[in-house]
Write a protein that holds these residues in place. Structure first.
Motif, PDB file in Angstrom:
ATOM      1  N   LYS A 281       2.925   2.840   3.534  1.00 34.15           N
ATOM      2  CA  LYS A 281       1.992   2.417   4.596  1.00 34.15           C
ATOM      3  C   LYS A 281       1.809   1.017   5.131  1.00 34.15           C
ATOM      4  O   LYS A 281       1.339   0.716   6.176  1.00 34.15           O
TER       5      LYS A 281
ATOM      6  N   GLN B 125       8.243   9.778  -1.585  1.00 31.62           N
ATOM      7  CA  GLN B 125       6.821  10.335  -1.690  1.00 31.62           C
ATOM      8  C   GLN B 125       6.399   9.669  -2.887  1.00 31.62           C
ATOM      9  O   GLN B 125       5.152   9.682  -3.017  1.00 31.62           O
ATOM     10  N   ASN B 126       7.415   9.348  -3.966  1.00 34.02           N
ATOM     11  CA  ASN B 126       6.819   8.651  -5.157  1.00 34.02           C
ATOM     12  C   ASN B 126       6.271   7.249  -5.068  1.00 34.02           C
ATOM     13  O   ASN B 126       7.048   6.310  -5.453  1.00 34.02           O
ATOM     14  N   ALA B 127       5.079   7.050  -4.575  1.00 28.19           N
ATOM     15  CA  ALA B 127       4.755   5.531  -4.603  1.00 28.19           C
ATOM     16  C   ALA B 127       4.722   4.771  -5.508  1.00 28.19           C
ATOM     17  O   ALA B 127       4.945   3.536  -5.385  1.00 28.19           O
TER      18      ALA B 127
ATOM     19  N   TYR C 234       6.672   1.305  -5.999  1.00 24.28           N
ATOM     20  CA  TYR C 234       5.718  -0.139  -6.420  1.00 24.28           C
ATOM     21  C   TYR C 234       6.178  -0.747  -7.571  1.00 24.28           C
ATOM     22  O   TYR C 234       6.496  -1.943  -7.598  1.00 24.28           O
TER      23      TYR C 234
ATOM     24  N   LYS D 215      -1.554  -4.479  -5.332  1.00 29.29           N
ATOM     25  CA  LYS D 215      -1.534  -3.354  -4.401  1.00 29.29           C
ATOM     26  C   LYS D 215      -2.847  -3.650  -3.556  1.00 29.29           C
ATOM     27  O   LYS D 215      -3.619  -4.583  -3.831  1.00 29.29           O
TER      28      LYS D 215
ATOM     29  N   ASN E 132       3.596   1.699   8.070  1.00 33.27           N
ATOM     30  CA  ASN E 132       3.979   3.029   8.548  1.00 33.27           C
ATOM     31  C   ASN E 132       5.702   2.788   8.456  1.00 33.27           C
ATOM     32  O   ASN E 132       6.616   3.511   9.413  1.00 33.27           O
TER      33      ASN E 132
ATOM     34  N   LYS F  79       0.793  -1.228  -0.042  1.00 33.96           N
ATOM     35  CA  LYS F  79       0.045  -0.093  -0.112  1.00 33.96           C
ATOM     36  C   LYS F  79       0.841   1.203  -0.030  1.00 33.96           C
ATOM     37  O   LYS F  79       1.782   1.468   0.844  1.00 33.96           O
ATOM     38  N   ASP F  80       0.426   2.090  -0.903  1.00 36.88           N
ATOM     39  CA  ASP F  80       1.506   3.516  -1.073  1.00 36.88           C
ATOM     40  C   ASP F  80       2.722   3.194  -1.044  1.00 36.88           C
ATOM     41  O   ASP F  80       3.573   3.625  -0.616  1.00 36.88           O
TER      42      ASP F  80
END
Length: 731
Positions: free
Chosen positions: A66, A176-178, A182, A205, A163, A61-62
């Motif tokens: 996350k 920050q670039n999920a 991924y 995902k 987290n 996730k993310d």
């Protein structure tokens, strides 16, 4: 004065050395081992492999910030070992220093899980064989937060990291670039999947309905590559082997698969395993790139898979915090021998170079134009009681059931050339396995065009497209589709045009090629297109003007050949001949009758000065060219049969026989041109086969129908089965 001298003396003294707090030490170590989410996934997957798992499932996730969840069916973790599971330097892989000299497992330092607890929230659920229930426990900073709690569990272990980097603000801001993270995780799982072919892998995902990587255990590595990297990659691979058992120089065994001269990519992909450990070996990668550049200048970005086995005592795996690199004994000699074997293999394959493409059967109607000789080579459940569904609510779901297709009610002559069940299975498998490229060219204009497609997608039509069932062709243009209990007429020309346009943008700079055996002159193609326009408008233009237009457009396209080849897979040689076309949709080749129109469109309709408009126009031209237009020959069913009638020699009244028609005193007899009729039947049957088995499945997977399709007649709802049933019931 004395105070100033004392301060000056203190300033000259060396700084005092302090012992760092243990928590600081652990955080520093954690940052080295777990550099980003993909590092955590790699460590967890390797632990699962060490546990003897045959199935490993990853949920993200993310981009992993996350949630990272890795589940396996391995041997699990003993209850007594849970208290020290996440302490630093606790491991089951070795016990003495001597064990480090011949390490064979993936992990051995006992730092990975510990590091994750210092930068994230870790929860472990596990069960071992023979236990009646499993245990779940959470960890923080290397220690248990509570005693293990009994819980329901399936065989193996599930580790959940939530987290990630919550206490490392700077690190988290840089990640920050999920999507980027991924894609790295997808790439990692893809590499594991093609090496550990006896293990099933999946990665998806969080909340997604389908996995982005899904491989099943298989006996053949090519099958694994085909399911993960796609048919086009697997189709262009060569087997390569090398070995040496000379104790004085090197001892190793190498087996692998390398791309051949037909493979084209924008970036080198090298998947390397040494003693079953996924590693990077920059020196070997550069050596092989040099071989490709020297041997195959046009295919210098290869796909390489190699597995190297060396004696455990000849490899040092403890040279990198994440175990990404290793050091080998006599590695220069090993590189030289592998390089030599690869070069020899490439040179021998290059001598018999062929051009392959993935396609369905080519349309025979293409034989009637300038490209008559341009033959293309063909590469190749719960326990609850089910409720009875009312008749008017029933939905047909089996597209292969003949009783559900229009053909069951039509007395058409069977066509034998459509292929066997095995070829149909291959086409469907190829469409299901088709993956989007991991990276696209870094061009803002292309991303803007793709974003426009996503933003303008009609959600209602998307639901219809994703879950529709093909019934049959209603006429030459409209197909009958069923969604839920509604019937729709869908314009297959508009649908295929939009699908091809979107596929061109998504495959931008990542095209396989259709090689024409005989290159087609651009100038002659453009002249054909201009003459065709005159026929349609029933006027005759200036021949010299046409030649001038054709000459100017040819020179323009010759100037743009580098861009067309690199971004769109359209190759034009120095003599102005069209020699290659892109594969826009796997298992489908365009109707070559439309090549002249396509070339003229490239010359006349493209704004070469504006990047975005240019790419959009070329993509639209390709979309129109690859669209499933009706064949040039009229449909032989119905009124179209008249086109295939031909007149025999004059028949006189005194001759015997029954006249078919009279012209004055002369009677003309008509008969069917069976050769032309057979060609037309083949072309129309091939088109319908492609619509059912290529277009509709690809449409379900890839098409995002734009909003205007809801109002321009592309989709028309013609009936509701519920209402029809009620009407029949009243009758």
């Amino acid at each position: 004065m004395e105070v100033d001298e004392e301060q000056e003396r203190v300033a000259r003294d060396p700084p005092k050395i302090y012992r760092l707090d243990e928590s600081v030490v652990n955080r520093i170590a954690a940052g080295e081992v777990i550099q980003r989410p993909v590092s955590a996934v790699k460590e967890l997957v390797e632990n699962s492999l060490d546990a003897g798992s045959s199935s490993i499932n990853v949920t993200v996730k993310d981009g992993g910030l996350k949630l990272i969840q890795v589940s396996d069916n391995g041997h699990g973790i003993r209850y007594k070992d849970l208290p020290i599971l996440c302490e630093r330097h606790t491991t089951s892989k070795l016990s003495t220093f001597e064990d480090l000299q011949s390490i064979k497992s993936m992990g051995f330092r006992g730092e990975a899980l510990a590091s994750m607890t210092y930068v994230g929230h870790v929860t472990v659920t596990t069960i071992t064989e023979g236990q009646l229930h499993g245990y779940r426990v959470s960890y923080k900073d290397g220690v248990m937060e509570h005693e293990p709690r009994a819980c329901a569990a399936v065989k193996g272990t599930q580790i959940m990291v939530e987290n990630l980097f919550y206490n490392m603000t700077a690190r988290r801001k840089t990640l920050q670039n999920a999507a980027d993270d991924y894609s790295k995780i997808i790439d990692l799982l893809s590499r594991f999947a093609i090496h550990h072919i006896n293990v099933s892998f999946s990665c998806r995902k969080h909340g997604a309905g389908r996995a982005d990587v899904h491989s099943v255990a298989t006996d053949a590595r090519l099958n694994a590559i085909r399911s993960v990297y796609g048919v086009s990659v697997a189709h262009n691979l060569l087997e390569v082997e090398a070995s040496d058992d000379d104790l004085s120089s090197s001892v190793f065994q190498m087996s692998g698969l390398i791309s051949n001269c037909n493979f084209v990519a924008k970036k080198t992909t090298m998947v390397l395993f040494i003693n079953d450990r996924l590693v990077d070996w920059t020196a070997l990668k550069r050596a092989l790139e040099i071989v490709y550049s020297a041997t195959l200048p046009k295919a210098s970005k290869p796909f390489i898979y190699m597995s190297i086995i060396v004696p455990a005592e000849h490899v040092d795996v403890n040279v990198h915090p994440t175990k990404r690199e290793v050091s080998l004994l006599n590695q220069e000699i090993i590189i030289e021998k592998i390089q030599s074997v690869v070069e020899s293999k490439l040179r021998s394959s290059n001598e018999a170079r062929t051009y392959d493409e993935q396609m369905a059967e080519p349309s025979p109607s293409a034989q009637n134009n300038l490209l008559k000789d341009s033959n293309l080579s063909q590469s190749p459940s719960g326990g609850s009681k089910p409720q009875k569904v009312p008749v008017n609510k029933m939905v047909r779901t089996d597209a292969t059931d003949p009783a559900g297709r229009l053909h069951a009610y039509l007395q058409n002559k069977p066509v034998d050339h459509l292929g066997t069940d095995s070829s149909l299975t291959a086409v469907r498998s190829s469409i299901r396995q088709r993956r989007k490229p991991k990276e696209t060219a870094d061009l803002t204009s292309i991303q803007e065009l793709i974003d426009e497609i996503d933003c303008n997608c009609h959600s209602g039509l998307l639901e219809v497209v994703r879950h529709c069932t093909y019934i049959g062709m209603a006429d030459d243009v409209f197909a009958l589709l069923q969604h839920d209990t509604h019937l729709y007429l869908a314009n297959v020309v508009n649908l295929s045009k939009e699908l091809m346009y979107q596929q061109v943008l998504r495959r931008f700079a990542h095209f396989n090629a259709i090689q024409l055996s005989d290159p087609a002159p651009l100038q002659e193609l453009i002249m054909l297109a201009l003459k065709e326009e005159d026929l349609e408008t029933e006027c005759s233009g200036d021949h010299d003007l046409k030649e001038k237009i054709a000459e100017m457009n040819t020179e323009l396209l010759k100037q743009k050949t580098e861009m067309l080849q690199e971004y769109f897979g359209i190759e034009i040689d120095m003599n102005g001949n069209l020699s290659r076309l892109p594969v826009v949709l796997d298992q489908y080749a365009p109707d070559m009758d439309h090549v002249p129109e396509f070339v003229l469109c490239l010359g006349n309709d493209v704004d070469w000065e504006d990047e975005k408009n240019c790419f959009q126009a070329i993509s639209a031209a390709l979309g129109n060219f690859y669209a499933m237009h009706p064949p040039m020959l009229p449909n032989p069913s119905g009124d179209g049969l008249q086109f295939y009638e031909k007149k025999k020699l004059p028949w006189h009244p005194e001759d015997e026989g029954n006249p078919a028609g009279k012209i004055g005193d002369v009677t003309m007899e008509t008969e069917i041109d069976h050769e032309l009729l057979s060609e037309a039947e083949t072309a129309w049957a091939q088109r319908e086969w492609s619509i059912q088995h290529v277009l509709i499945p690809a449409m379900r997977l890839f098409l995002k129908p734009p909003t205007f399709m809801a109002t321009n007649g592309t989709f028309v709802q013609v009936a509701s089965l519920e209402k029809l049933y009620k009407i029949f019931e009243r009758c």
